[in-house]
Design an enzyme around this catalytic site. Structure first.
Site, short mmCIF file in Angstrom:
data_model
loop_
_atom_site.label_atom_id
_atom_site.label_comp_id
_atom_site.label_asym_id
_atom_site.label_seq_id
_atom_site.Cartn_x
_atom_site.Cartn_y
_atom_site.Cartn_z
N ARG A 184 25.34 -17.34 53.16
CA ARG A 184 25.97 -18.58 52.73
C ARG A 184 27.00 -19.10 53.74
O ARG A 184 27.70 -20.07 53.50
CB ARG A 184 26.61 -18.42 51.34
CG ARG A 184 25.59 -17.86 50.39
CD ARG A 184 25.86 -18.15 48.94
NE ARG A 184 24.82 -17.55 48.13
CZ ARG A 184 23.70 -18.17 47.77
NH1 ARG A 184 23.48 -19.42 48.13
NH2 ARG A 184 22.80 -17.55 47.05
N HIS A 229 15.30 -12.38 56.60
CA HIS A 229 15.48 -13.69 55.96
C HIS A 229 16.63 -14.43 56.64
O HIS A 229 17.71 -13.91 56.80
CB HIS A 229 15.76 -13.51 54.46
CG HIS A 229 15.50 -14.73 53.64
ND1 HIS A 229 16.12 -15.92 53.86
CD2 HIS A 229 14.66 -14.94 52.60
CE1 HIS A 229 15.68 -16.82 52.99
NE2 HIS A 229 14.79 -16.26 52.21
N TYR A 268 20.75 -19.21 54.08
CA TYR A 268 20.45 -20.42 53.30
C TYR A 268 21.10 -21.66 53.92
O TYR A 268 20.68 -22.78 53.64
CB TYR A 268 20.96 -20.26 51.86
CG TYR A 268 20.26 -19.17 51.09
CD1 TYR A 268 18.87 -19.11 51.05
CD2 TYR A 268 20.99 -18.21 50.40
CE1 TYR A 268 18.23 -18.10 50.34
CE2 TYR A 268 20.36 -17.21 49.68
CZ TYR A 268 18.98 -17.16 49.65
OH TYR A 268 18.35 -16.17 48.94
N HIS A 323 13.53 -20.77 55.04
CA HIS A 323 13.22 -21.94 54.21
C HIS A 323 13.13 -23.13 55.16
O HIS A 323 14.10 -23.40 55.87
CB HIS A 323 14.32 -22.18 53.18
CG HIS A 323 14.48 -21.06 52.20
ND1 HIS A 323 15.40 -21.07 51.19
CD2 HIS A 323 13.80 -19.88 52.08
CE1 HIS A 323 15.29 -19.96 50.48
NE2 HIS A 323 14.34 -19.21 51.00
N GLU A 353 8.54 -20.15 54.59
CA GLU A 353 8.40 -19.72 53.19
C GLU A 353 7.87 -20.86 52.33
O GLU A 353 8.32 -22.00 52.47
CB GLU A 353 9.75 -19.21 52.66
CG GLU A 353 9.67 -18.72 51.22
CD GLU A 353 10.90 -17.91 50.80
OE1 GLU A 353 11.75 -17.59 51.66
OE2 GLU A 353 10.99 -17.62 49.60
N ASP A 362 5.70 -16.94 48.51
CA ASP A 362 6.63 -16.54 47.44
C ASP A 362 5.99 -16.90 46.10
O ASP A 362 5.80 -18.08 45.80
CB ASP A 362 7.98 -17.25 47.63
CG ASP A 362 9.04 -16.78 46.64
OD1 ASP A 362 8.75 -16.76 45.43
OD2 ASP A 362 10.15 -16.44 47.08
N HIS A 422 7.98 -19.27 43.88
CA HIS A 422 8.05 -20.62 44.44
C HIS A 422 6.71 -21.35 44.33
O HIS A 422 6.66 -22.53 43.99
CB HIS A 422 8.45 -20.56 45.91
CG HIS A 422 9.83 -20.02 46.13
ND1 HIS A 422 10.37 -19.84 47.38
CD2 HIS A 422 10.80 -19.63 45.25
CE1 HIS A 422 11.59 -19.35 47.27
NE2 HIS A 422 11.87 -19.20 45.99
N HIS A 429 6.61 -12.71 49.00
CA HIS A 429 7.79 -12.45 48.17
C HIS A 429 7.27 -12.35 46.75
O HIS A 429 6.77 -13.34 46.21
CB HIS A 429 8.80 -13.60 48.27
CG HIS A 429 9.58 -13.60 49.55
ND1 HIS A 429 10.39 -14.66 49.92
CD2 HIS A 429 9.70 -12.65 50.52
CE1 HIS A 429 10.96 -14.37 51.07
NE2 HIS A 429 10.56 -13.17 51.47
N ASP A 436 12.82 -22.81 40.94
CA ASP A 436 13.21 -21.69 41.80
C ASP A 436 14.24 -20.77 41.15
O ASP A 436 15.35 -20.61 41.67
CB ASP A 436 13.73 -22.21 43.15
CG ASP A 436 13.95 -21.08 44.14
OD1 ASP A 436 13.66 -19.92 43.80
OD2 ASP A 436 14.41 -21.37 45.26
N HIS A 480 14.21 -16.87 40.02
CA HIS A 480 13.40 -15.65 40.00
C HIS A 480 13.65 -14.84 38.74
O HIS A 480 14.76 -14.82 38.24
CB HIS A 480 13.73 -14.77 41.21
CG HIS A 480 13.54 -15.47 42.52
ND1 HIS A 480 13.64 -14.83 43.72
CD2 HIS A 480 13.24 -16.76 42.83
CE1 HIS A 480 13.42 -15.69 44.71
NE2 HIS A 480 13.19 -16.86 44.18
N GLU A 535 12.33 -9.95 45.31
CA GLU A 535 13.60 -10.70 45.31
C GLU A 535 13.97 -11.00 43.87
O GLU A 535 14.36 -12.11 43.52
CB GLU A 535 13.43 -12.02 46.06
CG GLU A 535 13.05 -11.89 47.51
CD GLU A 535 12.75 -13.24 48.13
OE1 GLU A 535 11.99 -14.03 47.53
OE2 GLU A 535 13.30 -13.52 49.21
ZN ZN Z 1 13.60 -18.46 45.45
FE FE Z 2 11.51 -15.95 48.51
FE FE Z 3 13.71 -17.25 50.50
#
Ligand code: ZN
Ligand code: FE
Ligand code: FE
Length: 275
Positions: free
Chosen positions: A37, A67, A70, A107, A142, A176, A179, A211, A224, A226, A256
């Site tokens: 972040r 990964h 974000y 992403h 992704e 994913d 997703h 994922h 989105d 999970h 995840e």
């Molecule tokens: Zn997600």
């Molecule tokens: Fe993912």
């Molecule tokens: Fe991701």
């Protein structure tokens, strides 16, 4: 056969992650390349990376799925955000060379008001600027839930990005399950049709990693969120069908799900039972 693991903290370095993964019963794992972040990156200890690569080989582990943070948005309407994203991307790809042969998942980004076509070109341009001849990492786009102005909520957008990439042998997709489902692909009732569409749009040879997440929301919700394996809308049966599907064999699967160590160990054990 698939490789299975979870997302792990990278605070202790590579060897610590390798041992952590082994403790959970995993033979692959994911980690953030830097503060997810923020953007700050911890320096890599080359000796740690080298010791880990030996461990990785000895233990017969599958490719890792790193990964990106974000905060990396390569198609923001704001130029400074795009530039910051590109800086992180370039640095991450250099750092990934300490652990060659693994995957770097990110992403694609959020267009934040820009046309989709413009955003797709910005993402591809950034990748082309940062990827380099002779690199040992495969960059994975992704599949996204299509939340807000997210790019990659459908296969077509991912395929458009890939079409613009110069180093074709170093680009792929991470599938994913949460997703894809949230994005509107019914992998519970029509898995084969969805995979067929993936093949026709992107090509199954571009599918490198999964994922594996359940979803808190129904198909096409673009949310989105999970869920733990078997506790969401996808359910155990559909996820088992994915894990055992011929198309996904030999790939690393990353959990995840909203879990701590104990929950991850349980889900890893459950998935191993399906194999
Ligand atoms: Zn997600
Ligand atoms: Fe993912
Ligand atoms: Fe991701």
């Amino acid at each position: 056969m698939i490789y299975i693991g979870s997302h792990l903290s990278s605070a202790g370095g590579f060897m610590a992650m390798g041992k952590h993964a082994k403790k959970l019963g995993a033979n692959t794992f994911a980690f953030f390349t830097r503060n997810p972040r923020g953007g700050a990156a911890k320096e890599i200890d080359p000796a740690d990376a080298m010791a880990f690569m030996k461990f990785h080989k000895e233990e017969g582990m599958g490719p890792l799925v790193a990964h990106a943070p974000y905060t990396m948005n390569l198609c923001s309407a704001k130029e400074d955000v795009r530039a910051f994203g590109k800086e992180m991307l370039s640095d991450d790809l250099k750092r990934m060379e300490y652990t060659p042969g693994n995957y770097y998942n990110f992403h694609p980004g959020s267009a934040t008001g820009q046309d989709t076509d413009v955003a797709i070109l910005q993402i591809a341009d950034a990748l082309n600027d940062c990827m380099f001849e002779g690199m040992h990492t495969t960059v994975l786009l992704e599949t996204m839930a299509g939340k807000g102005s997210e790019i990659g909520g459908n296969f077509k957008e991912l395929s458009s990005i890939i079409n613009h990439i110069e180093l074709k042998n170093r680009i792929g997709v991470c599938f994913d399950t949460c997703h894809v489902w949230d994005g509107g692909y019914d992998i519970v009732n029509h898995l084969d049709e969805v995979l067929d569409e993936f093949d026709k749009t992107i090509g199954l040879d571009r599918l490198y990693a999964v994922h594996i997440n359940d979803s808190k929301n129904p198909c096409d919700s673009h949310k989105d969120r999970h869920e733990k394996i078997g506790e969401g809308y996808l359910g155990t049966k559909a996820l088992e069908a994915i894990v055992t599907h011929p198309v996904f064999q030999g790939k690393p699967f990353i959990l995840e799900t909203p879990n701590e160590d104990e929950g991850y160990a349980k889900e890893i054990a459950l998935i191993k039972q399906w194999l």
